[in-house]
Design a protein around this motif. Sequence first.
Motif, short mmCIF file in Angstrom:
data_model
loop_
_atom_site.label_atom_id
_atom_site.label_comp_id
_atom_site.label_asym_id
_atom_site.label_seq_id
_atom_site.Cartn_x
_atom_site.Cartn_y
_atom_site.Cartn_z
N VAL A 1 0.84 -1.21 0.00
CA VAL A 1 0.00 0.00 0.00
C VAL A 1 0.87 1.26 0.00
CG1 VAL A 1 -1.66 1.33 1.37
CG2 VAL A 1 -1.98 -1.13 1.07
N VAL A 2 1.95 1.27 0.81
CA VAL A 2 2.83 2.43 0.85
C VAL A 2 3.49 2.67 -0.50
CG1 VAL A 2 4.96 3.32 1.88
CG2 VAL A 2 3.24 2.26 3.34
N VAL A 3 3.94 1.58 -1.14
CA VAL A 3 4.58 1.72 -2.46
C VAL A 3 3.59 2.26 -3.48
CG1 VAL A 3 5.62 0.42 -4.36
CG2 VAL A 3 6.32 -0.04 -2.01
N LEU A 4 2.36 1.76 -3.45
CA LEU A 4 1.35 2.24 -4.39
C LEU A 4 1.05 3.71 -4.17
CD1 LEU A 4 -1.15 -0.77 -4.49
CD2 LEU A 4 0.49 -0.10 -6.23
N VAL A 5 0.96 4.12 -2.90
CA VAL A 5 0.70 5.54 -2.61
C VAL A 5 1.85 6.41 -3.10
CG1 VAL A 5 0.45 7.21 -0.72
CG2 VAL A 5 -0.83 5.06 -0.66
N MET A 6 3.09 5.94 -2.92
CA MET A 6 4.24 6.71 -3.40
C MET A 6 4.23 6.83 -4.91
SD MET A 6 7.25 5.24 -0.89
CE MET A 6 8.50 6.21 -1.75
N TRP A 7 3.93 5.74 -5.60
CA TRP A 7 3.86 5.78 -7.05
C TRP A 7 2.74 6.71 -7.51
CZ3 TRP A 7 7.07 4.76 -10.77
CH2 TRP A 7 8.08 3.84 -10.58
N ALA A 8 1.61 6.70 -6.83
CA ALA A 8 0.51 7.59 -7.19
C ALA A 8 0.93 9.05 -7.02
CB ALA A 8 -0.72 7.28 -6.34
N GLY A 9 1.68 9.34 -5.94
CA GLY A 9 2.16 10.70 -5.75
C GLY A 9 3.13 11.13 -6.83
N VAL A 10 4.03 10.21 -7.21
CA VAL A 10 4.99 10.54 -8.28
C VAL A 10 4.27 10.79 -9.59
CG1 VAL A 10 6.87 9.59 -9.67
CG2 VAL A 10 6.89 9.30 -7.18
N ILE A 11 3.29 9.96 -9.92
CA ILE A 11 2.55 10.14 -11.17
C ILE A 11 1.77 11.45 -11.15
CG2 ILE A 11 0.66 9.19 -12.55
CD1 ILE A 11 1.62 6.40 -11.68
N ALA A 12 1.15 11.77 -10.00
CA ALA A 12 0.40 13.03 -9.90
C ALA A 12 1.33 14.22 -10.06
CB ALA A 12 -0.33 13.08 -8.57
N LEU A 13 2.52 14.17 -9.46
CA LEU A 13 3.49 15.27 -9.58
C LEU A 13 3.96 15.42 -11.03
CD1 LEU A 13 5.20 17.41 -8.16
CD2 LEU A 13 6.92 15.63 -7.72
N PHE A 14 4.21 14.29 -11.68
CA PHE A 14 4.64 14.34 -13.07
C PHE A 14 3.56 14.95 -13.97
CE2 PHE A 14 4.65 12.32 -17.25
CZ PHE A 14 5.91 12.70 -17.71
N CYS A 15 2.31 14.55 -13.75
CA CYS A 15 1.22 15.10 -14.55
C CYS A 15 1.08 16.61 -14.31
CB CYS A 15 -0.09 14.38 -14.21
SG CYS A 15 -0.13 12.65 -14.71
N ARG A 16 1.27 17.04 -13.08
CA ARG A 16 1.17 18.47 -12.78
C ARG A 16 2.28 19.24 -13.48
NH1 ARG A 16 1.27 21.14 -6.71
NH2 ARG A 16 0.97 23.32 -7.38
N GLN A 17 3.50 18.74 -13.40
CA GLN A 17 4.61 19.40 -14.08
C GLN A 17 4.42 19.41 -15.58
OE1 GLN A 17 7.09 21.05 -12.68
NE2 GLN A 17 6.41 20.58 -10.60
N TYR A 18 3.88 18.34 -16.11
CA TYR A 18 3.65 18.26 -17.56
C TYR A 18 2.62 19.30 -17.99
CZ TYR A 18 2.24 16.37 -22.08
OH TYR A 18 1.93 16.23 -23.41
N ASP A 19 1.55 19.47 -17.18
CA ASP A 19 0.54 20.48 -17.51
C ASP A 19 1.13 21.88 -17.47
OD1 ASP A 19 -1.35 18.51 -17.83
OD2 ASP A 19 -2.13 18.67 -15.78
N ILE A 20 2.00 22.16 -16.49
CA ILE A 20 2.62 23.48 -16.39
C ILE A 20 3.50 23.74 -17.61
CG2 ILE A 20 4.27 24.86 -15.07
CD1 ILE A 20 3.21 23.49 -12.55
N ILE A 21 4.28 22.73 -18.00
CA ILE A 21 5.15 22.89 -19.17
C ILE A 21 4.33 23.08 -20.43
CG2 ILE A 21 6.84 21.68 -20.59
CD1 ILE A 21 7.83 20.33 -18.01
N LYS A 22 3.27 22.34 -20.56
CA LYS A 22 2.42 22.45 -21.75
C LYS A 22 1.77 23.82 -21.84
CE LYS A 22 -1.18 19.92 -24.20
NZ LYS A 22 -2.11 18.78 -24.14
N ASP A 23 1.32 24.35 -20.66
CA ASP A 23 0.71 25.69 -20.66
C ASP A 23 1.71 26.78 -21.00
OD1 ASP A 23 -1.70 24.56 -20.00
OD2 ASP A 23 -1.45 24.89 -17.84
N ASN A 24 2.96 26.62 -20.71
CA ASN A 24 3.97 27.63 -20.97
C ASN A 24 4.49 27.59 -22.40
OD1 ASN A 24 3.83 28.65 -18.38
ND2 ASN A 24 5.46 27.31 -17.61
#
Length: 207
Positions: A154-177
């Motif tokens: 469960v901890v590993v899955l939560v960490m992976w979910a956080g990494v994926i969410a952070l990556f998607c957020r950074q990708y959206d910021i880059i795409k908007d710029n």
Amino acid sequence: MCGIKGSSAAPLFLLLGFISVSSINADSLSAPLNVTIKPLEGNSAIVTWDILEGDPVIGFAITQQKKDVRMLRFIQEVNTTTRSCALWDLEEDTEYIVHVQSISMSGTSPPSEPVLFRTPKESEKLASKSPDEVTMEEVGQAAQLRAGELIIIVVVLVMWAGVIALFCRQYDIIKDNEPNNNKDKAKNSSECSTPEHPTGGLLRSKV
């Protein structure tokens, strides 16, 4: 005087009758059946038994004795319907004789047939234990291991979910710029380009 003798003898007859009825009721209680012993470890065992259906049993009494030794151990329990009892503090590699009696409101039943058993040595117990035999302690340990593994997953899955969410957020910021960067590049390129000269110009003087 006869009347006095008769009156004094009446209570005696009633007492004798009560004792005889009690003994009859106690004798009518059947002895426990199918007494079996299951050694657990070198110093403990479980004794189980059955009773006849309809017997007014309210408890049991167990007599435990070492073979060829006169010392007895007596275990009694009432107000219970259990048909088993644990025997503790036994000596390993020792023979014991066990009797079981049923208890009713009127007395105890005759003892059951004697059951002879021998407690194993600890080495024999470990050697006779099959690989597929699972004790309650092993089950508890396995459950704890499974719970620990589940927590780690469960901890590993939560960490992976956080990494994926952070990556998607950074990708959206880059795409908007990206459109703003393209506009800035186009503006900078237009400012740095050489302006076009008109068709006319200064005439150079001829030498």
